[in-house]
Write a protein that holds these residues in place. Sequence first.
Motif, PDB file in Angstrom:
ATOM      1  N   GLU A 182      52.848  21.422  47.786  1.00 45.06           N
ATOM      2  CA  GLU A 182      53.260  22.040  46.522  1.00 45.06           C
ATOM      3  C   GLU A 182      53.416  23.544  46.675  1.00 45.06           C
ATOM      4  O   GLU A 182      54.404  24.142  46.223  1.00 45.06           O
TER       5      GLU A 182
ATOM      6  N   PHE B 228      56.880  25.932  46.551  1.00 47.19           N
ATOM      7  CA  PHE B 228      56.972  27.075  45.644  1.00 47.19           C
ATOM      8  C   PHE B 228      57.320  28.345  46.414  1.00 47.19           C
ATOM      9  O   PHE B 228      58.228  29.093  46.033  1.00 47.19           O
TER      10      PHE B 228
ATOM     11  N   ASP C 193      63.011  22.969  42.620  1.00 44.80           N
ATOM     12  CA  ASP C 193      62.292  22.870  41.339  1.00 44.80           C
ATOM     13  C   ASP C 193      61.985  21.409  41.014  1.00 44.80           C
ATOM     14  O   ASP C 193      60.871  21.082  40.567  1.00 44.80           O
TER      15      ASP C 193
ATOM     16  N   SER D 189      59.116  20.236  43.144  1.00 49.41           N
ATOM     17  CA  SER D 189      57.839  20.788  42.685  1.00 49.41           C
ATOM     18  C   SER D 189      57.297  19.986  41.501  1.00 49.41           C
ATOM     19  O   SER D 189      56.098  19.688  41.435  1.00 49.41           O
TER      20      SER D 189
ATOM     21  N   ASN E  15      51.040  27.961  40.258  1.00 49.99           N
ATOM     22  CA  ASN E  15      51.814  28.642  41.294  1.00 49.99           C
ATOM     23  C   ASN E  15      51.716  30.132  40.998  1.00 49.99           C
ATOM     24  O   ASN E  15      52.165  30.590  39.943  1.00 49.99           O
TER      25      ASN E  15
END
Length: 271
Positions: free
Chosen positions: A121, A125, A188, A191, A234
């Motif tokens: 993850e 990011f 995106d 994520s 994030n």
Amino acid sequence: MNGASREALATARESLDALTDNTSVDAAELAGELAAVTALLDREVSLRRVLTDPAQNGDAKAELAGRLLAGQVGGETADLVSGAVRSRWSRSRDLVDALEELANTADLTAAQRAGVLDDVEDELFRFGRIVDANPELRSALTEKAAAPSRRGELLRSLLGGRADAATVRLVGRLVTVPRGRSLEQGIDSLSKLAAARRDRMVAVVTSAVPLSDGQKERLGAGLARLYGREMHLNLEVDPTVIGGISVRVGDEVINGTIADRLDEAKRRLAG
């Protein structure tokens, strides 16, 4: 997705979850095979239409898919694809989108089993932020005139040895088979899919200085209470915010920075 496709996708997700609950199934291998089927159906439009033709019997379409994939992929993959084509889809492209999601979810499941899902993850990011900040890199990774293999080699040279293998595979598929999306949109989506593996939401937190462990823990707990779901943070550091923090969850932005307050004051004075 709408209507029939949404229901078909929900069924496909349940089938994948049931399959990957069995730890004897190699989730990474399953992901690779599903990705190969996705690429095939993305290229072969006529085949995709046959497999999603609502006028055809579902069992007949599943049997056709099984024959086509026999000996090409493992039994688990063939069963998942056959089950998917047995369902009804509103658009033929929705089937390909669904199989792509299953492939990505399988790779994230492999990362979760290995205890590196948080790392994946975070790597997704950070890579997204690097792409945002480097137009030349973005152009090189999305150049349509360049062969997909060359784009893939460039990505591996950037991430190989620096990121988890699952991250390299996930982003590699975005780079080599973008399917009409921007690289930013694809990252995106990945994520969000990674966060969903833990039934978590993603909060992008921007602060003037790095947050302490205690601050991160309190912020995460507060956002979880606010949204009713576990929250993955994030973290970004941006000195231009001057002070405080800005939090973005989906399309919702919670601003608490000094810079934001100054901008608001200026707007009021100008108004």
